[in-house]
Design a protein around this motif. Structure first.
Motif, PDB file in Angstrom:
ATOM      1  N   ASP A   1     -22.147 -31.308 -41.443  1.00 11.89           N
ATOM      2  CA  ASP A   1     -22.519 -30.625 -42.323  1.00 11.89           C
ATOM      3  C   ASP A   1     -23.777 -29.597 -41.926  1.00 11.89           C
ATOM      4  O   ASP A   1     -23.913 -28.746 -42.240  1.00 11.89           O
ATOM      5  CB  ASP A   1     -23.075 -31.192 -43.596  1.00 11.89           C
ATOM      6  CG  ASP A   1     -21.790 -32.018 -44.311  1.00 11.89           C
ATOM      7  OD1 ASP A   1     -20.803 -31.644 -44.161  1.00 11.89           O
ATOM      8  OD2 ASP A   1     -22.197 -32.828 -45.020  1.00 11.89           O
ATOM      9  N   VAL A   2     -24.474 -30.215 -40.868  1.00 15.43           N
ATOM     10  CA  VAL A   2     -25.603 -29.398 -40.334  1.00 15.43           C
ATOM     11  C   VAL A   2     -25.043 -28.529 -39.143  1.00 15.43           C
ATOM     12  O   VAL A   2     -25.495 -27.139 -39.195  1.00 15.43           O
ATOM     13  CB  VAL A   2     -26.701 -30.169 -39.830  1.00 15.43           C
ATOM     14  CG1 VAL A   2     -27.699 -29.443 -39.392  1.00 15.43           C
ATOM     15  CG2 VAL A   2     -27.416 -30.941 -41.038  1.00 15.43           C
ATOM     16  N   ALA A   3     -24.328 -28.977 -38.289  1.00 11.76           N
ATOM     17  CA  ALA A   3     -24.016 -28.356 -37.173  1.00 11.76           C
ATOM     18  C   ALA A   3     -22.958 -27.465 -37.195  1.00 11.76           C
ATOM     19  O   ALA A   3     -22.593 -26.487 -36.498  1.00 11.76           O
ATOM     20  CB  ALA A   3     -23.461 -29.477 -36.038  1.00 11.76           C
ATOM     21  N   ALA A   4     -21.907 -27.569 -38.132  1.00 11.25           N
ATOM     22  CA  ALA A   4     -20.674 -26.961 -37.937  1.00 11.25           C
ATOM     23  C   ALA A   4     -20.779 -25.477 -38.547  1.00 11.25           C
ATOM     24  O   ALA A   4     -21.579 -25.208 -39.485  1.00 11.25           O
ATOM     25  CB  ALA A   4     -19.518 -27.515 -39.282  1.00 11.25           C
ATOM     26  N   PRO A   5     -20.233 -24.510 -37.656  1.00 10.50           N
ATOM     27  CA  PRO A   5     -20.594 -23.176 -38.015  1.00 10.50           C
ATOM     28  C   PRO A   5     -19.513 -22.994 -39.722  1.00 10.50           C
ATOM     29  O   PRO A   5     -18.834 -23.442 -39.819  1.00 10.50           O
ATOM     30  CB  PRO A   5     -19.854 -22.281 -37.040  1.00 10.50           C
ATOM     31  CG  PRO A   5     -18.944 -23.375 -36.548  1.00 10.50           C
ATOM     32  CD  PRO A   5     -19.355 -24.586 -36.478  1.00 10.50           C
ATOM     33  N   PRO A   6     -20.166 -21.836 -40.203  1.00  8.31           N
ATOM     34  CA  PRO A   6     -19.470 -21.289 -41.578  1.00  8.31           C
ATOM     35  C   PRO A   6     -17.914 -21.142 -41.227  1.00  8.31           C
ATOM     36  O   PRO A   6     -17.465 -20.418 -40.083  1.00  8.31           O
ATOM     37  CB  PRO A   6     -20.188 -20.195 -41.941  1.00  8.31           C
ATOM     38  CG  PRO A   6     -21.482 -20.345 -41.177  1.00  8.31           C
ATOM     39  CD  PRO A   6     -21.256 -20.847 -40.058  1.00  8.31           C
ATOM     40  N   GLY A   7     -17.220 -21.532 -42.074  1.00 12.14           N
ATOM     41  CA  GLY A   7     -15.642 -21.213 -42.192  1.00 12.14           C
ATOM     42  C   GLY A   7     -15.046 -22.082 -41.108  1.00 12.14           C
ATOM     43  O   GLY A   7     -14.023 -21.555 -40.760  1.00 12.14           O
ATOM     44  N   TRP A   8     -15.395 -22.920 -40.464  1.00 11.92           N
ATOM     45  CA  TRP A   8     -15.118 -23.694 -39.102  1.00 11.92           C
ATOM     46  C   TRP A   8     -13.660 -24.538 -39.487  1.00 11.92           C
ATOM     47  O   TRP A   8     -12.625 -24.535 -38.832  1.00 11.92           O
ATOM     48  CB  TRP A   8     -15.958 -24.715 -38.567  1.00 11.92           C
ATOM     49  CG  TRP A   8     -16.114 -25.776 -39.383  1.00 11.92           C
ATOM     50  CD1 TRP A   8     -16.915 -25.945 -40.362  1.00 11.92           C
ATOM     51  CD2 TRP A   8     -15.324 -27.161 -39.220  1.00 11.92           C
ATOM     52  NE1 TRP A   8     -16.794 -27.495 -40.950  1.00 11.92           N
ATOM     53  CE2 TRP A   8     -15.808 -28.011 -40.292  1.00 11.92           C
ATOM     54  CE3 TRP A   8     -14.412 -27.688 -38.346  1.00 11.92           C
ATOM     55  CZ2 TRP A   8     -15.677 -29.215 -40.373  1.00 11.92           C
ATOM     56  CZ3 TRP A   8     -14.039 -29.072 -38.688  1.00 11.92           C
ATOM     57  CH2 TRP A   8     -14.410 -29.588 -39.576  1.00 11.92           C
ATOM     58  N   GLY A   9     -13.490 -24.863 -40.883  1.00  9.41           N
ATOM     59  CA  GLY A   9     -12.508 -25.611 -41.333  1.00  9.41           C
ATOM     60  C   GLY A   9     -12.680 -26.487 -42.582  1.00  9.41           C
ATOM     61  O   GLY A   9     -13.751 -26.137 -43.174  1.00  9.41           O
ATOM     62  N   GLN A  10     -11.715 -27.519 -42.779  1.00 11.92           N
ATOM     63  CA  GLN A  10     -12.127 -28.360 -43.872  1.00 11.92           C
ATOM     64  C   GLN A  10     -11.918 -29.883 -43.365  1.00 11.92           C
ATOM     65  O   GLN A  10     -11.253 -30.152 -42.506  1.00 11.92           O
ATOM     66  CB  GLN A  10     -10.968 -28.172 -44.867  1.00 11.92           C
ATOM     67  CG  GLN A  10      -9.691 -28.481 -44.450  1.00 11.92           C
ATOM     68  CD  GLN A  10      -8.496 -28.089 -45.704  1.00 11.92           C
ATOM     69  OE1 GLN A  10      -7.774 -27.051 -45.438  1.00 11.92           O
ATOM     70  NE2 GLN A  10      -8.823 -28.885 -46.815  1.00 11.92           N
TER      71      GLN A  10
END
Length: 237
Positions: free
Chosen positions: A36-45
């Motif tokens: 939740d902290v590291a993933a870039p916006p819109g990376w997936g679900q």
């Protein structure tokens, strides 16, 4: 490239606990907080569980998405958390279940809907949990599940010491590590084909023979049949 095929940096990890007290759930909660902290916006679900007939097709929306809605050559990212791998094995035994075929294609990087959406790629990662006793009871050489069992990286999980507050990682630690991972995840999205250096290539050629010679047969042989590909993917990641 691995031989004559292109391999994506995709992993299916199967956390195998020696006993139900190995606390596999805590490991997923920690990983999810970090993501939740590291993933870039819109990376997936993130999808919770595939233990239903429409699980993976439903998550990918393969059955209902019209062909015109899928952008050509697009990539859809999906991370699946399956806390009950034993149910997944049981489901794969059904003659009408698409799961064995879908999981094989997802791991191989092949289109999951080659008829309607041949150019749409799904980048699917999978983290599943099982106990050693469940795994022994639910697998056999004659099951359809054996066909995708070798696509899982088996991770041994044990609890060496009982810790009353295990999993209580300070928010500052999660934020710091997430901050280190975030730019690397963003960079990975723009990376194309990667190649080994000359020194690494020489080392790989020497070690490949050892990996290929490790062929114990039976279910264990199925589990380690793609060991060379796993080494490639782990080094790539």
């Amino acid at each position: 490239r691995h031989g004559d095929t292109t391999k994506p940096p995709v992993l299916f990890a199967l956390l195998v606990a020696e006993t139900p007290k190995a606390n596999r759930g805590a490991s997923w909660r920690l990983a999810r907080q970090l993501l939740d902290v590291a993933a870039p916006p819109g990376w997936g679900q993130v999808v919770q569980g595939l233990s239903s007939q429409a699980g993976l097709p439903g998550a990918l929306d393969l059955r209902h998405r019209p062909a015109r809605a899928a952008r050509r050559d697009s990539v859809h990212c999906l991370l699946v958390h399956e806390p009950t791998f034993a149910r997944l094995l049981a489901l794969s035994r059904r003659p009408s279940s698409p799961l064995p075929w879908l999981l094989r294609n997802a791991w191989d990087g092949q289109p999951l809907d080659p008829v309607r959406h041949p150019s749409v790629r799904h980048h699917v990662g999978l983290v599943a949990h099982v106990t050693l006793e469940q795994l022994r009871a639910q697998t056999s050489l004659t099951d359809a599940s054996a066909s995708f069992l070798g696509r899982f990286l088996f991770v041994r999980v044990r609890r060496p010491l009982p810790v009353p507050d295990e999993g209580a990682v300070p928010a500052g630690v999660t934020a710091r590590i997430g901050g280190l991972l975030a730019p690397r995840l963003e960079h990975a999205r723009s990376s194309g084909r990667m190649r080994r250096g000359s020194e690494t290539t020489s080392y790989w050629f020497r070690k490949y023979g050892e990996i290929a010679a490790d062929d114990p047969g039976g279910l264990l042989g199925i589990a380690v049949a793609r060991a060379a590909w796993f080494v490639t993917r782990l080094s790539l990641i």
